[in-house]
Write a protein that holds these residues in place. Structure first.
Motif, mmCIF file in Angstrom:
data_model
loop_
_atom_site.group_PDB
_atom_site.id
_atom_site.type_symbol
_atom_site.label_atom_id
_atom_site.label_comp_id
_atom_site.label_asym_id
_atom_site.label_seq_id
_atom_site.Cartn_x
_atom_site.Cartn_y
_atom_site.Cartn_z
ATOM 1 N N ALA A 154 -72.390 -72.095 8.182
ATOM 2 C CA ALA A 154 -73.379 -71.626 9.145
ATOM 3 C C ALA A 154 -74.687 -71.282 8.451
ATOM 4 N N VAL A 155 -74.615 -70.703 7.263
ATOM 5 C CA VAL A 155 -75.838 -70.417 6.495
ATOM 6 C C VAL A 155 -76.558 -71.716 6.172
ATOM 7 N N PRO B 136 -75.291 -69.474 -0.550
ATOM 8 C CA PRO B 136 -76.351 -70.224 0.124
ATOM 9 C C PRO B 136 -77.410 -69.334 0.755
ATOM 10 N N GLU B 137 -77.089 -68.033 0.959
ATOM 11 C CA GLU B 137 -78.057 -67.133 1.605
ATOM 12 C C GLU B 137 -79.338 -66.992 0.786
ATOM 13 N N TRP B 138 -79.207 -67.016 -0.524
ATOM 14 C CA TRP B 138 -80.365 -66.839 -1.400
ATOM 15 C C TRP B 138 -81.394 -67.945 -1.151
ATOM 16 N N SER B 139 -80.914 -69.178 -1.081
ATOM 17 C CA SER B 139 -81.815 -70.298 -0.834
ATOM 18 C C SER B 139 -82.394 -70.233 0.567
ATOM 19 N N ALA C 209 -72.155 -64.632 15.660
ATOM 20 C CA ALA C 209 -71.156 -64.499 16.724
ATOM 21 C C ALA C 209 -70.169 -65.661 16.734
ATOM 22 N N LEU C 210 -70.675 -66.886 16.512
ATOM 23 C CA LEU C 210 -69.829 -68.072 16.588
ATOM 24 C C LEU C 210 -69.079 -68.363 15.295
ATOM 25 N N TYR C 211 -69.718 -68.060 14.157
ATOM 26 C CA TYR C 211 -69.158 -68.421 12.860
ATOM 27 C C TYR C 211 -69.195 -67.227 11.905
ATOM 28 N N GLY D 43 -65.842 -72.076 6.507
ATOM 29 C CA GLY D 43 -65.899 -72.090 7.964
ATOM 30 C C GLY D 43 -66.024 -73.490 8.547
ATOM 31 N N ASP D 44 -66.005 -73.567 9.866
ATOM 32 C CA ASP D 44 -66.116 -74.842 10.573
ATOM 33 C C ASP D 44 -67.527 -75.408 10.466
ATOM 34 N N PRO D 45 -67.664 -76.740 10.568
ATOM 35 C CA PRO D 45 -69.004 -77.341 10.630
ATOM 36 C C PRO D 45 -69.748 -76.900 11.887
#
Length: 252
Positions: free
Chosen positions: A59-60, A139-142, A173-175, A184-186
């Motif tokens: 999700a990120v 991935p949040e950093w990028s 909420a979704l992921y 997680g899911d795509p």
């Protein structure tokens, strides 16, 4: 002419959420130094980073791809370059499986100046987010660095910030982040559009439709089936099954 060539090699449309009046203003009023990008995208916003960390890593990465559409569209009237949008299409495919496009390096010498420089940087931020998701990294950093860059180059960042808040709330909420399944899911590309009515049960069909549409694509960033298989892809290329994706994560 460039638009026709793009249509021949693209499956995805330009998202409706970036088609904001004035976003393609040709005037460059921001400072840019190819040798000091950190001056405009660092330090990262720790509050934003914490919000992103509450969602899955896929999700990120999806947020990062969706956010980059703002920057790429902002400069679309100033360049006929096709590669950025082709790459974003391949990036959405990588969310279905990382084998769909090979991780590659951007030649920074080819992406300099106040137009191509930010575009090349955005591509690198998306690439890094995908790589970090692939290895269960950060991935949040990028994503945070890209977000700050987008605010810097847009003529008016208000619409982007509104989109950012709404999509982060949606994705959390979704992921939500799960320690035992951090990837997680795509995420379907449609879910990055606030105007899209999200039905979680539609995700599998949307992902399968998208990935099927890329089979035989002329997008230079997409891998053909034989390359995917040679790299270890064990399912049917250019088909998507949520059950198979979840099983692969469990086995991994």
């Amino acid at each position: 002419m460039a638009r026709d060539r793009l249509a021949d090699t693209m499956t995805l449309p330009i998202p409706s959420y970036v088609r904001i009046e004035g976003i393609r203003n040709p005037e460059i009023r921001f400072r840019w130094d190819d040798w000091d990008v950190e001056a405009v995208d660092m330090p990262v916003d720790e509050a934003l980073q914490a919000r992103l960390a509450a969602m899955s890593q896929r999700a990120v990465a999806a947020f990062t791809i969706g956010a980059s559409e703002w920057l790429i569209h902002r400069f679309s009237g100033l360049t006929s370059e096709l590669l950025p949008r082709q790459y974003l299409e391949a990036a959405w495919a990588q969310l279905c499986d990382f084998h769909y496009s090979t991780h590659f390096d951007v030649d920074t010498d080819q992406w300099r100046g106040p137009v191509r420089g930010p575009m090349g940087t955005a591509i690198r931020r998306v690439k890094f987010a995908l790589r970090q998701a692939d290895v269960e990294g950060n991935p949040e950093w990028s994503a945070c660095r890209l977000s700050k860059l987008i605010e810097h180059v847009l003529p008016d960042a208000t619409p982007y910030l509104d989109w950012r808040d709404r999509i982060i709330d949606r994705f959390v909420a979704l992921y939500p982040f799960k320690k035992d399944d951090s990837l997680g899911d795509p995420v379907p590309w449609q879910f990055a559009d606030p105007a899209h009515v999200v039905r979680p049960d539609d995700a599998e069909a949307l992902l399968d439709e998208f990935i099927r549409g890329l089979e035989g694509s002329q997008n230079p960033f997409m891998n053909p089936p034989e390359v995917m298989v040679a790299q270890g892809f064990k399912r049917t290329p250019y088909r998507f099954s949520l059950a198979e994706d979840r099983q692969a994560r469990w086995e991994w």
